[in-house]
Design an enzyme around this catalytic site. Structure first.
Site, mmCIF file in Angstrom:
data_model
loop_
_atom_site.group_PDB
_atom_site.id
_atom_site.type_symbol
_atom_site.label_atom_id
_atom_site.label_comp_id
_atom_site.label_asym_id
_atom_site.label_seq_id
_atom_site.Cartn_x
_atom_site.Cartn_y
_atom_site.Cartn_z
ATOM 1 N N GLY A 1 -1.524 -1.863 6.409
ATOM 2 C CA GLY A 1 -2.518 -2.889 6.729
ATOM 3 C C GLY A 1 -3.404 -2.451 7.876
ATOM 4 C CB THR B 1 -0.895 -0.041 1.255
ATOM 5 O OG1 THR B 1 -1.530 -1.293 1.276
ATOM 6 C CG2 THR B 1 -1.867 1.092 1.316
#
Ligand code: DON
Length: 568
Positions: A470, A377
């Site tokens: 996360g 990410t």
């Protein structure tokens, strides 16, 4: 068998080391980030921020710069930047209008609820994280085109030109990148069955180009978003999927659409916080936690003091317990949003909190809502000179996603399917527990923690921020907001400050190692909290932009990564 064992061993290794293979940075004291007068882009790579800023300078707006920055990250930061993943955009236009775009991956049409379970109903290790069965239908190209089509000002070809040149001409490998690629090298070989473009021959300072990605981007520039979902690129991708045993078909790609969503918006003091709604849990959890902590005087307790950490951790526990039970794709499950974020419900949730000892995790579970009315990410932030602000978090999930690299197209594929709950009560890659609301179904979107967030202060634009990490995303965004609003840190200090995290299960406060006062850690332990400083060297890589009182912009770029603010 030996091969599989090596793979399993390496993947376990990666959960602890590859994911964030850097040392915890020194805290930055009394330091403002870069200040600009008009516009700014903060992203994981200098080249991507620069290209985004150049697009703004030539008259483009934040949505044009989004397309350029996101694709430049796919070129320079393949660890998370992507064409093979998905993401979320939260925006605030100059006139105060706010909205959100969901370009999260979807489960393929042939997906089934128990696809990651063996005959005994046990989760098959690595099936949802590594290789072709881990891949969800990518949403990134649909997302950037949808946003640019609705709000952008420039031609797509103008926006993508510098990105294609960057892919063709190359960029320099950084030290952090060299280490990351080297630690994944054997995994890349094992999963792809050969040496790929990113391999351990790459050293910091080397220039690397990606001609295949340049060609893919050129076709997308020439033929538009459908090139990825229906055109030659789609055909090449599906051919690749078939060769690798994936269940994704042409029909899956052709049916993919990004979706406009109403973001979650709530008040905290004089701030209006706007963040991502389901299928991300980010906005709702942030709303819950901030509402639970608002009655406490954090400012008086002090930054990262014992009492502040206790209040935040206890609110986090309760929010994550709700997340696991109630949240999923709103197109498939009914989420009791109003109740979950109501003051009455949240005050009730905090009623058994005491400063004397931790609330036991098994006494928390998810809240009962009956009895109340009616449920790897990367992040970049952009502010343009027209007064529009965006927060975008995009991902292929784990570092380099499923580790599958499509040679011919020049990009990695996600392993986002792991964000579903493969089996109720069994933790995923991030240790998150899920339930029926996040079970797998064809065309369903997997629950996310991504929390791209925009803040207004007294009705005016104030801050845009977000982070990877996360399950730790939500709490990292929370701490950064509080660092500025409650503890009066600069944007850069707020981003650099040490971070901690609690997610209900496992029963621990995760802390960045050697960053917190020893006495504080001892005091928490004495109260009965389990402090874990060895899970990973860093928590999150936050990027944000703050509007200062004189109207200038301060960038907060996280030194935990190679993140950089560029503007004018
Ligand atoms: O959507 C999510 O919540 C995860 N797929 C995000 C993964 C992530 O942040 C990885 N970065 N460290």
């Amino acid at each position: 068998m030996k091969h599989l064992f090596t793979l399993l061993f390496l993947s376990t290794l990666c959960f602890t080391s590859c994911k964030e293979n850097v040392t915890t940075p020194e805290p930055v004291a009394n330091k403002r980030g870069i200040i600009t007068q008009n516009a700014m882009v903060v992203s994981a790579r200098k080249e991507a921020s620069q290209i985004g800023s150049d697009i703004l300078k030539m008259g483009g707006n934040a949505f044009d710069a989004m397309m350029a920055t996101e694709m430049a990250l796919a070129v320079t930061y393949p660890y998370a930047g992507n064409l093979g993943g998905g993401g979320f955009l939260v925006y605030r236009l100059a006139d105060g209008t706010k909205g959100a775009l969901d370009y999260r991956e979807k489960a393929p049409l042939a997906a089934t609820k128990n696809m990651y379970l063996d005959e005994d109903g046990e989760v098959i290790k690595n099936k949802s994280t590594i290789g072709s069965m881990a891949v969800g239908i990518p949403g990134t190209i649909a997302g950037i085109f949808e946003a640019q089509k609705r709000f952008g000002k420039l031609e797509v070809a103008t926006i993508l030109k510098p990105v294609i040149e960057l892919a063709k001409n190359g960029y320099h490998i950084t030290e952090k990148q060299e280490k990351r690629i080297a630690s994944y090298d054997s995994l890349f070989k094992a999963v792809n069955g050969k040496t790929i473009l990113y391999n351990n021959s790459l050293k910091a300072g080397d220039k690397i180009s990606n001609k295949e990605l340049a060609s893919t981007l050129q076709r997308i520039s020439d033929y538009g978003r459908d090139e990825f979902y229906k055109g030659e690129t789609a055909k090449k991708l599906v051919k690749y999927f078939q060769a690798k045993g994936s269940i994704i078909t042409m029909e899956d790609l052709a049916k993919y659409e990004a979706k406009w969503r109403d973001p979650v918006s709530f008040q905290y003091d004089n701030l209006t916080v706007t963040s991502m709604s389901p299928p991300s849990s980010g906005g709702i959890c942030l709303n819950q936690i901030m509402t639970m902590i608002e009655p406490f005087n954090l400012k008086e307790y002090g930054h990262n003091s014992l009492k502040t950490i206790q209040v935040m951790v206890e609110a986090e526990k309760r929010a994550y317990a709700d997340r696991g039970y109630y949240l999923g794709d709103p197109d498939f499950v009914e989420i009791p949003l109003e109740t979950l974020t109501s003051d009455v419900y949240l005050q009730e949730r905090m009623q058994n909190f005491s400063f004397k000892s931790p609330t036991p995790i098994d006494s928390i579970s998810h809240g009962k809502i009956e009895g109340y009315e009616s449920d790897e990410t990367t992040h970049y932030s952009i502010v343009d000179s027209f007064g529009n602000a965006i927060a975008v978090t995009t991902t292929i999930n784990g570092g380099y996603g499923s580790l599958l690299y499509v040679d011919e197209l020049g990009f990695f594929l996600n392993n986002e399917m792991d964000d579903f709950s493969s089996k109720p009560g069994t933790p995923n890659y991030y240790g998150l527990i899920g339930a029926e609301a996040n079970s797998i179904a064809p065309e369903k979107r997997m629950l996310s923690s991504m929390t791209p967030t925009i803040l207004e202060k007294d009705g005016e634009f104030y801050m845009t921020l977000g982070t990877p990490g996360g399950s730790t995303i939500i709490t990292s965004v929370l701490q950064t907001i509080l660092n500025v609003h409650e503890f009066e840190l600069t944007m850069q200090e707020a981003v650099s400050a040490p971070r901690f995290h609690n997610q209900w299960l496992p029963d621990e406060i995760r802390m960045e190692p050697n960053s917190f006062d020893r006495k504080l850690v001892d005091d928490l332990t004495a109260l009965g909290y389990h402090v874990n400083e060895s899970r990973s060297p860093i928590i999150g890589i936050v990027n944000g932009i703050l509007m200062l009182e004189d109207g200038t912009l301060e960038g907060g770029a996280d030194h935990r990564g190679d993140d950089t603010a560029v503007g004018f």
